[in-house]
Design a protein around this motif. Structure first.
Motif, PDB file in Angstrom:
ATOM      1  N   GLU A 122     -14.031   9.783  -9.899  1.00  0.00           N
ATOM      2  CA  GLU A 122     -12.826   8.790 -10.359  1.00  0.00           C
ATOM      3  C   GLU A 122     -11.600   9.586 -10.175  1.00  0.00           C
ATOM      4  OE1 GLU A 122     -12.043   7.317 -14.748  1.00  0.00           O
ATOM      5  OE2 GLU A 122     -14.156   6.829 -13.871  1.00  0.00           O
ATOM      6  N   PHE A 123     -10.595   8.850  -9.801  1.00  0.00           N
ATOM      7  CA  PHE A 123      -9.313   9.182  -9.501  1.00  0.00           C
ATOM      8  C   PHE A 123      -8.303   8.086  -9.920  1.00  0.00           C
ATOM      9  CE2 PHE A 123     -10.651   7.940  -5.345  1.00  0.00           C
ATOM     10  CZ  PHE A 123      -9.672   7.456  -4.862  1.00  0.00           C
ATOM     11  N   ASP A 124      -7.136   8.509 -10.343  1.00  0.00           N
ATOM     12  CA  ASP A 124      -5.843   7.581 -10.252  1.00  0.00           C
ATOM     13  C   ASP A 124      -5.470   7.518  -8.767  1.00  0.00           C
ATOM     14  OD1 ASP A 124      -5.831   7.067 -12.819  1.00  0.00           O
ATOM     15  OD2 ASP A 124      -4.690   8.841 -13.292  1.00  0.00           O
ATOM     16  N   PHE A 125      -5.131   6.240  -8.562  1.00  0.00           N
ATOM     17  CA  PHE A 125      -4.545   5.801  -7.139  1.00  0.00           C
ATOM     18  C   PHE A 125      -3.204   4.873  -7.295  1.00  0.00           C
ATOM     19  CE2 PHE A 125      -4.709   2.188  -3.770  1.00  0.00           C
ATOM     20  CZ  PHE A 125      -4.490   2.997  -2.827  1.00  0.00           C
ATOM     21  N   GLU A 126      -2.114   5.416  -6.647  1.00  0.00           N
ATOM     22  CA  GLU A 126      -1.078   4.736  -6.614  1.00  0.00           C
ATOM     23  C   GLU A 126      -0.962   3.868  -5.453  1.00  0.00           C
ATOM     24  OE1 GLU A 126       2.479   7.381  -7.013  1.00  0.00           O
ATOM     25  OE2 GLU A 126       2.643   7.258  -8.969  1.00  0.00           O
ATOM     26  N   PHE A 127      -0.524   2.555  -5.875  1.00  0.00           N
ATOM     27  CA  PHE A 127      -0.262   1.423  -4.494  1.00  0.00           C
ATOM     28  C   PHE A 127       1.031   0.853  -4.596  1.00  0.00           C
ATOM     29  CE2 PHE A 127      -0.811  -2.492  -2.771  1.00  0.00           C
ATOM     30  CZ  PHE A 127      -1.470  -2.287  -1.546  1.00  0.00           C
ATOM     31  N   GLU A 128       1.596   0.753  -3.441  1.00  0.00           N
ATOM     32  CA  GLU A 128       2.878   0.137  -3.169  1.00  0.00           C
ATOM     33  C   GLU A 128       2.910  -0.492  -1.750  1.00  0.00           C
ATOM     34  OE1 GLU A 128       6.854  -0.568  -1.726  1.00  0.00           O
ATOM     35  OE2 GLU A 128       6.030   1.207  -1.563  1.00  0.00           O
ATOM     36  N   ASN A 129       3.212  -1.751  -1.750  1.00  0.00           N
ATOM     37  CA  ASN A 129       3.238  -2.413  -0.231  1.00  0.00           C
ATOM     38  C   ASN A 129       4.442  -3.211  -0.396  1.00  0.00           C
ATOM     39  OD1 ASN A 129       2.222  -2.668   2.350  1.00  0.00           O
ATOM     40  ND2 ASN A 129       1.250  -4.795   1.955  1.00  0.00           N
ATOM     41  N   SER A 130       5.279  -3.053  -0.913  1.00  0.00           N
ATOM     42  CA  SER A 130       6.572  -4.145  -1.082  1.00  0.00           C
ATOM     43  C   SER A 130       7.084  -4.320   0.397  1.00  0.00           C
ATOM     44  CB  SER A 130       7.493  -3.557  -2.099  1.00  0.00           C
ATOM     45  OG  SER A 130       8.205  -2.512  -1.721  1.00  0.00           O
ATOM     46  N   THR A 131       7.046  -3.534   1.221  1.00  0.00           N
ATOM     47  CA  THR A 131       7.697  -3.669   2.656  1.00  0.00           C
ATOM     48  C   THR A 131       6.643  -4.268   3.558  1.00  0.00           C
ATOM     49  OG1 THR A 131       7.025  -1.197   3.344  1.00  0.00           O
ATOM     50  CG2 THR A 131       9.022  -1.645   2.288  1.00  0.00           C
ATOM     51  N   TYR A 132       5.441  -4.534   3.295  1.00  0.00           N
ATOM     52  CA  TYR A 132       4.274  -4.927   3.966  1.00  0.00           C
ATOM     53  C   TYR A 132       4.116  -4.223   5.133  1.00  0.00           C
ATOM     54  CZ  TYR A 132       4.889  -9.219   1.141  1.00  0.00           C
ATOM     55  OH  TYR A 132       4.629  -9.912  -0.018  1.00  0.00           O
ATOM     56  N   TRP A 133       4.194  -2.752   4.923  1.00  0.00           N
ATOM     57  CA  TRP A 133       3.720  -1.849   5.745  1.00  0.00           C
ATOM     58  C   TRP A 133       2.271  -1.825   6.279  1.00  0.00           C
ATOM     59  CZ3 TRP A 133       5.347   0.424   9.741  1.00  0.00           C
ATOM     60  CH2 TRP A 133       4.645   1.876  10.269  1.00  0.00           C
ATOM     61  N   ILE A 134       1.598  -2.412   5.308  1.00  0.00           N
ATOM     62  CA  ILE A 134      -0.026  -2.420   5.689  1.00  0.00           C
ATOM     63  C   ILE A 134      -0.193  -3.581   6.781  1.00  0.00           C
ATOM     64  CG2 ILE A 134      -2.282  -3.313   4.848  1.00  0.00           C
ATOM     65  CD1 ILE A 134      -1.732  -1.966   2.037  1.00  0.00           C
ATOM     66  N   GLU A 135       0.305  -4.611   6.668  1.00  0.00           N
ATOM     67  CA  GLU A 135       0.317  -5.797   7.564  1.00  0.00           C
ATOM     68  C   GLU A 135       1.065  -5.334   8.959  1.00  0.00           C
ATOM     69  OE1 GLU A 135      -0.045  -7.728   3.568  1.00  0.00           O
ATOM     70  OE2 GLU A 135       0.987  -5.961   4.583  1.00  0.00           O
ATOM     71  N   ARG A 136       2.306  -4.890   8.808  1.00  0.00           N
ATOM     72  CA  ARG A 136       2.917  -4.609  10.038  1.00  0.00           C
ATOM     73  C   ARG A 136       2.752  -3.409  10.704  1.00  0.00           C
ATOM     74  NH1 ARG A 136       7.920  -2.324   9.181  1.00  0.00           N
ATOM     75  NH2 ARG A 136       8.343  -2.223   6.899  1.00  0.00           N
ATOM     76  N   GLY A 137       2.092  -2.456  10.032  1.00  0.00           N
ATOM     77  CA  GLY A 137       2.134  -1.006  10.518  1.00  0.00           C
ATOM     78  C   GLY A 137       0.917  -0.364  10.711  1.00  0.00           C
ATOM     79  N   LEU A 138      -0.120  -0.821  10.099  1.00  0.00           N
ATOM     80  CA  LEU A 138      -1.346  -0.040   9.910  1.00  0.00           C
ATOM     81  C   LEU A 138      -2.477  -0.893  10.174  1.00  0.00           C
ATOM     82  CD1 LEU A 138      -0.924   1.531   6.301  1.00  0.00           C
ATOM     83  CD2 LEU A 138      -0.599   2.461   8.496  1.00  0.00           C
ATOM     84  N   ILE A 186      -4.185 -19.746  18.743  1.00  0.00           N
ATOM     85  CA  ILE A 186      -3.814 -19.703  17.486  1.00  0.00           C
ATOM     86  C   ILE A 186      -2.582 -18.765  17.046  1.00  0.00           C
ATOM     87  CG2 ILE A 186      -6.034 -20.531  16.677  1.00  0.00           C
ATOM     88  CD1 ILE A 186      -5.134 -17.281  15.582  1.00  0.00           C
ATOM     89  N   LEU A 187      -1.659 -19.077  16.226  1.00  0.00           N
ATOM     90  CA  LEU A 187      -0.689 -18.362  16.019  1.00  0.00           C
ATOM     91  C   LEU A 187      -1.302 -17.668  14.373  1.00  0.00           C
ATOM     92  CD1 LEU A 187       2.056 -17.065  15.967  1.00  0.00           C
ATOM     93  CD2 LEU A 187       2.781 -19.040  14.898  1.00  0.00           C
ATOM     94  N   LEU A 188      -1.425 -16.411  14.439  1.00  0.00           N
ATOM     95  CA  LEU A 188      -1.718 -15.839  13.120  1.00  0.00           C
ATOM     96  C   LEU A 188      -0.618 -15.183  12.418  1.00  0.00           C
ATOM     97  CD1 LEU A 188      -3.655 -14.605  11.085  1.00  0.00           C
ATOM     98  CD2 LEU A 188      -4.102 -12.740  12.583  1.00  0.00           C
ATOM     99  N   LYS A 189      -0.179 -15.884  11.418  1.00  0.00           N
ATOM    100  CA  LYS A 189       1.303 -15.677  10.739  1.00  0.00           C
ATOM    101  C   LYS A 189       1.029 -15.303   9.330  1.00  0.00           C
ATOM    102  CE  LYS A 189       5.599 -18.395  10.083  1.00  0.00           C
ATOM    103  NZ  LYS A 189       6.175 -17.157  10.877  1.00  0.00           N
ATOM    104  N   MET A 190       1.395 -13.946   9.254  1.00  0.00           N
ATOM    105  CA  MET A 190       1.229 -13.252   8.011  1.00  0.00           C
ATOM    106  C   MET A 190       2.741 -12.921   7.759  1.00  0.00           C
ATOM    107  SD  MET A 190      -1.621 -10.309   8.710  1.00  0.00           S
ATOM    108  CE  MET A 190      -1.442 -10.185  10.434  1.00  0.00           C
ATOM    109  N   LYS A 191       3.061 -12.417   6.271  1.00  0.00           N
ATOM    110  CA  LYS A 191       4.430 -12.229   5.640  1.00  0.00           C
ATOM    111  C   LYS A 191       5.302 -11.793   6.581  1.00  0.00           C
ATOM    112  CE  LYS A 191       7.139 -11.949   1.639  1.00  0.00           C
ATOM    113  NZ  LYS A 191       7.361 -13.284   0.794  1.00  0.00           N
ATOM    114  N   ALA A 192       4.857 -10.579   7.168  1.00  0.00           N
ATOM    115  CA  ALA A 192       5.775  -9.803   7.971  1.00  0.00           C
ATOM    116  C   ALA A 192       5.694  -9.584   9.482  1.00  0.00           C
ATOM    117  CB  ALA A 192       6.107  -8.416   7.221  1.00  0.00           C
TER     118      ALA A 192
END
Length: 133
Positions: A32-48, A99-105
């Motif tokens: 078990e561990f503590d996990f810090e998460f932040e995706n306010s720039t939507y890097w997951i969608e547009r970069g990963l 189709i156009l797949l449209k996400m936030k970023a």
């Protein structure tokens, strides 16, 4: 995202009708561990998150760079029985034979009824997804 050695990631397709939804599941099979998460720039969608057609990376048709005023990290406790899920959401818009797949970023123009492979850029991912739109 966390550099924790016990962290693993899994992609799960929860898309329905004209709603695109992929769960990015953060989990562990050990400690078990503590996990810090932040995706306010939507890097997951547009970069990963990446789409491939026969090992050729699909290029976006629209990319938005988002720089929020505040970036707020949240901490979650991940254990073998309690993963953390982040849902990547978008809209599937009919464009005739495409189709156009449209996400936030980011947006992609994809062919209908064609197989694509969805990959996530991380050595911690245990799977990829095969998708047909």
């Amino acid at each position: 995202m966390s550099k924790n050695e016990y962290l693993k990631l899994k992609l799960e397709n929860n898309s329905k009708d004209d709603k695109f939804e992929i769960s990015l599941i953060h989990f562990t099979n050990s400690e078990e561990f503590d996990f810090e998460f932040e995706n306010s720039t939507y890097w997951i969608e547009r970069g990963l998150l990446e789409f491939y057609d026969n090992d050729i990376k699909i290029q976006d048709v629209e990319l938005m760079l988002i720089n929020p005023c505040e970036r707020k990290k949240t901490t979650y406790r991940i254990s073998p029985n309690k993963p953390f899920n982040y849902n990547i959401k978008g809209e599937i818009i009919d464009k005739g034979s495409n189709i156009l797949l449209k996400m936030k970023a980011i947006s992609y123009l994809l062919e209908k009824n064609k197989k694509y492979i969805l990959r996530f850029k991380s050595e911690k991912v245990v799977n990829e997804l095969e998708m047909i739109f």
